[in-house]
Design an enzyme around this catalytic site. Sequence first.
Site, PDB file in Angstrom:
ATOM      1  N   SER A   1       0.796  -1.260   0.015  1.00 16.14           N
ATOM      2  CA  SER A   1       0.117   0.028   0.051  1.00 16.14           C
ATOM      3  C   SER A   1       0.784   1.324  -0.016  1.00 16.14           C
ATOM      4  O   SER A   1       0.576   2.258  -0.742  1.00 16.14           O
ATOM      5  CB  SER A   1      -0.861  -0.114   1.317  1.00 16.14           C
ATOM      6  OG  SER A   1      -2.103  -1.005   0.961  1.00 16.14           O
TER       7      SER A   1
ATOM      8  N   THR B   1      -5.727  -3.571   7.511  1.00 16.41           N
ATOM      9  CA  THR B   1      -5.664  -4.762   6.957  1.00 16.41           C
ATOM     10  C   THR B   1      -5.533  -5.790   8.067  1.00 16.41           C
ATOM     11  O   THR B   1      -5.798  -5.554   9.255  1.00 16.41           O
ATOM     12  CB  THR B   1      -4.281  -4.772   6.016  1.00 16.41           C
ATOM     13  OG1 THR B   1      -4.340  -6.008   5.282  1.00 16.41           O
ATOM     14  CG2 THR B   1      -3.073  -4.789   6.491  1.00 16.41           C
TER      15      THR B   1
ATOM     16  N   LYS C   1      -9.511  -6.196  10.608  1.00 14.74           N
ATOM     17  CA  LYS C   1     -10.710  -5.469   9.778  1.00 14.74           C
ATOM     18  C   LYS C   1     -12.113  -5.683  10.736  1.00 14.74           C
ATOM     19  O   LYS C   1     -12.887  -4.896  10.424  1.00 14.74           O
ATOM     20  CB  LYS C   1     -10.767  -6.181   8.557  1.00 14.74           C
ATOM     21  CG  LYS C   1      -9.603  -5.706   7.598  1.00 14.74           C
ATOM     22  CD  LYS C   1      -9.821  -6.605   6.105  1.00 14.74           C
ATOM     23  CE  LYS C   1      -9.364  -5.896   4.947  1.00 14.74           C
ATOM     24  NZ  LYS C   1      -9.689  -6.482   3.803  1.00 14.74           N
TER      25      LYS C   1
ATOM     26  N   ASN D   1     -12.206  -1.433   6.197  1.00 15.21           N
ATOM     27  CA  ASN D   1     -10.721  -1.651   5.703  1.00 15.21           C
ATOM     28  C   ASN D   1     -10.365  -0.196   5.520  1.00 15.21           C
ATOM     29  O   ASN D   1      -8.982   0.033   5.201  1.00 15.21           O
ATOM     30  CB  ASN D   1     -10.630  -2.125   4.212  1.00 15.21           C
ATOM     31  CG  ASN D   1     -11.130  -1.560   3.112  1.00 15.21           C
ATOM     32  OD1 ASN D   1     -12.001  -0.954   3.297  1.00 15.21           O
ATOM     33  ND2 ASN D   1     -10.670  -1.666   2.128  1.00 15.21           N
TER      34      ASN D   1
ATOM     35  N   ASP E   1     -13.646  -2.417  -0.116  1.00 18.24           N
ATOM     36  CA  ASP E   1     -13.091  -3.900  -0.901  1.00 18.24           C
ATOM     37  C   ASP E   1     -14.166  -4.036  -2.095  1.00 18.24           C
ATOM     38  O   ASP E   1     -13.733  -4.518  -3.309  1.00 18.24           O
ATOM     39  CB  ASP E   1     -13.137  -5.121  -0.014  1.00 18.24           C
ATOM     40  CG  ASP E   1     -11.816  -5.144   0.896  1.00 18.24           C
ATOM     41  OD1 ASP E   1     -10.729  -4.373   0.528  1.00 18.24           O
ATOM     42  OD2 ASP E   1     -11.993  -5.468   2.103  1.00 18.24           O
TER      43      ASP E   1
ATOM     44  N   GLY F   1     -16.282 -19.660  -3.219  1.00 12.60           N
ATOM     45  CA  GLY F   1     -15.628 -19.387  -1.695  1.00 12.60           C
ATOM     46  C   GLY F   1     -16.794 -18.417  -0.994  1.00 12.60           C
ATOM     47  O   GLY F   1     -17.765 -17.846  -1.692  1.00 12.60           O
TER      48      GLY F   1
ATOM     49  N   GLY G   1     -15.708 -16.841   2.288  1.00 16.75           N
ATOM     50  CA  GLY G   1     -15.020 -16.089   3.241  1.00 16.75           C
ATOM     51  C   GLY G   1     -15.245 -14.583   3.380  1.00 16.75           C
ATOM     52  O   GLY G   1     -16.073 -14.218   2.670  1.00 16.75           O
ATOM     53  N   GLY G   2     -14.248 -14.152   3.928  1.00 13.59           N
ATOM     54  CA  GLY G   2     -14.142 -12.553   3.986  1.00 13.59           C
ATOM     55  C   GLY G   2     -14.109 -11.722   2.528  1.00 13.59           C
ATOM     56  O   GLY G   2     -14.924 -10.802   2.385  1.00 13.59           O
TER      57      GLY G   2
ATOM     58  N   ARG H   1     -16.763 -24.850  -0.707  1.00 14.54           N
ATOM     59  CA  ARG H   1     -16.481 -26.277  -0.173  1.00 14.54           C
ATOM     60  C   ARG H   1     -17.358 -26.715   1.204  1.00 14.54           C
ATOM     61  O   ARG H   1     -17.893 -27.688   1.025  1.00 14.54           O
ATOM     62  CB  ARG H   1     -14.961 -26.398   0.328  1.00 14.54           C
ATOM     63  CG  ARG H   1     -14.642 -27.646   0.894  1.00 14.54           C
ATOM     64  CD  ARG H   1     -13.053 -27.590   1.364  1.00 14.54           C
ATOM     65  NE  ARG H   1     -12.504 -26.475   2.227  1.00 14.54           N
ATOM     66  CZ  ARG H   1     -11.585 -26.152   2.905  1.00 14.54           C
ATOM     67  NH1 ARG H   1     -10.678 -26.906   2.475  1.00 14.54           N
ATOM     68  NH2 ARG H   1     -11.382 -25.323   3.455  1.00 14.54           N
TER      69      ARG H   1
ATOM     70  N   TYR I   1      -3.891 -12.416  -5.945  1.00 16.68           N
ATOM     71  CA  TYR I   1      -3.159 -11.523  -6.729  1.00 16.68           C
ATOM     72  C   TYR I   1      -1.828 -11.942  -6.925  1.00 16.68           C
ATOM     73  O   TYR I   1      -1.050 -11.466  -7.673  1.00 16.68           O
ATOM     74  CB  TYR I   1      -3.252  -9.907  -6.259  1.00 16.68           C
ATOM     75  CG  TYR I   1      -2.566  -9.669  -4.738  1.00 16.68           C
ATOM     76  CD1 TYR I   1      -3.551  -9.863  -3.541  1.00 16.68           C
ATOM     77  CD2 TYR I   1      -1.196  -9.503  -4.513  1.00 16.68           C
ATOM     78  CE1 TYR I   1      -3.139 -10.069  -2.431  1.00 16.68           C
ATOM     79  CE2 TYR I   1      -0.953  -9.584  -3.120  1.00 16.68           C
ATOM     80  CZ  TYR I   1      -1.782  -9.729  -2.298  1.00 16.68           C
ATOM     81  OH  TYR I   1      -1.267  -9.583  -0.927  1.00 16.68           O
TER      82      TYR I   1
HETATM   83  P1  ATR Z   1     -10.573 -14.579   2.639  1.00 17.79           P
HETATM   84  O1  ATR Z   1     -10.570 -13.633   3.659  1.00 17.79           O
HETATM   85  O2  ATR Z   1      -9.412 -14.408   1.800  1.00 17.79           O
HETATM   86  O3  ATR Z   1     -11.942 -14.574   2.032  1.00 17.79           O
HETATM   87  P2  ATR Z   1     -11.075 -16.816   4.274  1.00 17.79           P
HETATM   88  O4  ATR Z   1     -12.296 -15.999   4.998  1.00 17.79           O
HETATM   89  O5  ATR Z   1     -10.254 -17.758   5.357  1.00 17.79           O
HETATM   90  O6  ATR Z   1     -10.438 -15.967   3.594  1.00 17.79           O
HETATM   91  O7  ATR Z   1     -11.989 -17.748   3.221  1.00 17.79           O
HETATM   92  C1  ATR Z   1     -11.258 -18.692   2.538  1.00 17.79           C
HETATM   93  C2  ATR Z   1     -11.981 -19.411   1.518  1.00 17.79           C
HETATM   94  O8  ATR Z   1     -11.345 -20.448   0.721  1.00 17.79           O
HETATM   95  C3  ATR Z   1     -13.466 -20.214   2.068  1.00 17.79           C
HETATM   96  O9  ATR Z   1     -14.521 -20.160   1.077  1.00 17.79           O
HETATM   97  C4  ATR Z   1     -12.770 -21.713   2.373  1.00 17.79           C
HETATM   98  O10 ATR Z   1     -13.831 -22.646   1.987  1.00 17.79           O
HETATM   99  P3  ATR Z   1     -14.457 -23.232   3.571  1.00 17.79           P
HETATM  100  O11 ATR Z   1     -15.430 -22.029   3.827  1.00 17.79           O
HETATM  101  O12 ATR Z   1     -15.055 -24.410   3.134  1.00 17.79           O
HETATM  102  O13 ATR Z   1     -13.231 -23.345   4.376  1.00 17.79           O
HETATM  103  C5  ATR Z   1     -12.154 -21.501   0.905  1.00 17.79           C
HETATM  104  N1  ATR Z   1     -11.016 -22.719   0.894  1.00 17.79           N
HETATM  105  C6  ATR Z   1     -10.030 -22.646   1.615  1.00 17.79           C
HETATM  106  N2  ATR Z   1      -9.281 -23.685   1.213  1.00 17.79           N
HETATM  107  C7  ATR Z   1      -9.866 -24.401   0.204  1.00 17.79           C
HETATM  108  C8  ATR Z   1      -9.678 -25.777  -0.489  1.00 17.79           C
HETATM  109  N3  ATR Z   1      -8.526 -26.525  -0.088  1.00 17.79           N
HETATM  110  N4  ATR Z   1     -10.570 -26.301  -1.258  1.00 17.79           N
HETATM  111  C9  ATR Z   1     -11.613 -25.366  -1.524  1.00 17.79           C
HETATM  112  N5  ATR Z   1     -12.018 -24.284  -1.008  1.00 17.79           N
HETATM  113  C10 ATR Z   1     -11.009 -23.823   0.071  1.00 17.79           C
END
Ligand code: ATR
Length: 283
Positions: free
Chosen positions: A17, A62, A66, A87, A102, A127, A129-130, A152, A226
């Site tokens: 940054s 970061t 957050k 953020n 974001d 995905g 997650g965050g 997953r 990235y």
């Molecule tokens: P971020 O803040 O970067 O989004 P996060 O909140 O930890 O990181 O989210 C990670 C994402 O990657 C989640 O959707 C996770 O799936 P789960 O909810 O099932 O854990 C996904 N992820 C991580 N490793 C994975 C893998 N080997 N195969 C499939 N999905 C994966």
Amino acid sequence: MSSNIGIIGHPIGHTKSPVFQQAGLDELGIDETFEAWDVKPEELEAKVATFRAKGFLAGCVTLPHKQAVIPIVDELTDAAEAVGAVNWIFNRDGKLVGHNTDGTGFLRGLKEKAGFDPKGVDAVVFGAGGASRAIVYALKTAGVARLTIANRTVETAQALASEFSEGRFKPTAIGMSRDELSNYVPYATLLVNTTSLGMAGGPAELATPVTADMISADAMGYDAVYAPPMTKFLTEVEEAGGTSEGGMTMLVFQGIEGFEMATGKTAPVDTMFSAIEKALKSD
Ligand code: ATR
């Protein structure tokens, strides 16, 4: 030179940054140094309190802070509230406003760098997650026609889908099996990877959520990852005949949005991108 703007995180050594933010400040002749502050969780409250000082502009936030800054700031914008993460913190006459750029950063990357407008399209986000939360929020506000969240752990995708459901916008939640993906992926013109699959240095660097045979030739593929700039997922999108864009644009545009709100000025986008591209080449 004063430093009324910077980034907090822990660890902070890896952050890019300051490189592009400083280039933007210098280009506009703003006499500020963009600092990187390593702030441990136990020091967070005291550090954020200093943001109330007269003349202080803004702090970028970061990992891992957050969510932790939410109860510390005085007010949250709708975006920060919806994404559930902050953020950027802006100092508005001693009042701290927590915001999230974001999602808008992702949208500007798509529109301004890839020339893709998600309005009215069918999209699949991998995905839940965050990063996914910010992108699902952005795609909802941008007016996608249909959204599928594939994860997953399907329960997490279901929770995210129901949280963002509103009126006619009702995301579908599915698992990541080939069978489930094959009902949605071939019909989507926007595919976004927010999982850690493909991430450099991670356990699944050579993995991808989906392969070329399932991807439409007119698909736009965006990877929130990235590093590396060209992930396995983006290679698969291109192999299918689609267009790809890496997560660097989201990273820089979230910063550009914050820069513009902090300074009240239009950011020199090209200068800021050149600065980070140059820094990455010399790494
Ligand atoms: P971020 O803040 O970067 O989004 P996060 O909140 O930890 O990181 O989210 C990670 C994402 O990657 C989640 O959707 C996770 O799936 P789960 O909810 O099932 O854990 C996904 N992820 C991580 N490793 C994975 C893998 N080997 N195969 C499939 N999905 C994966």
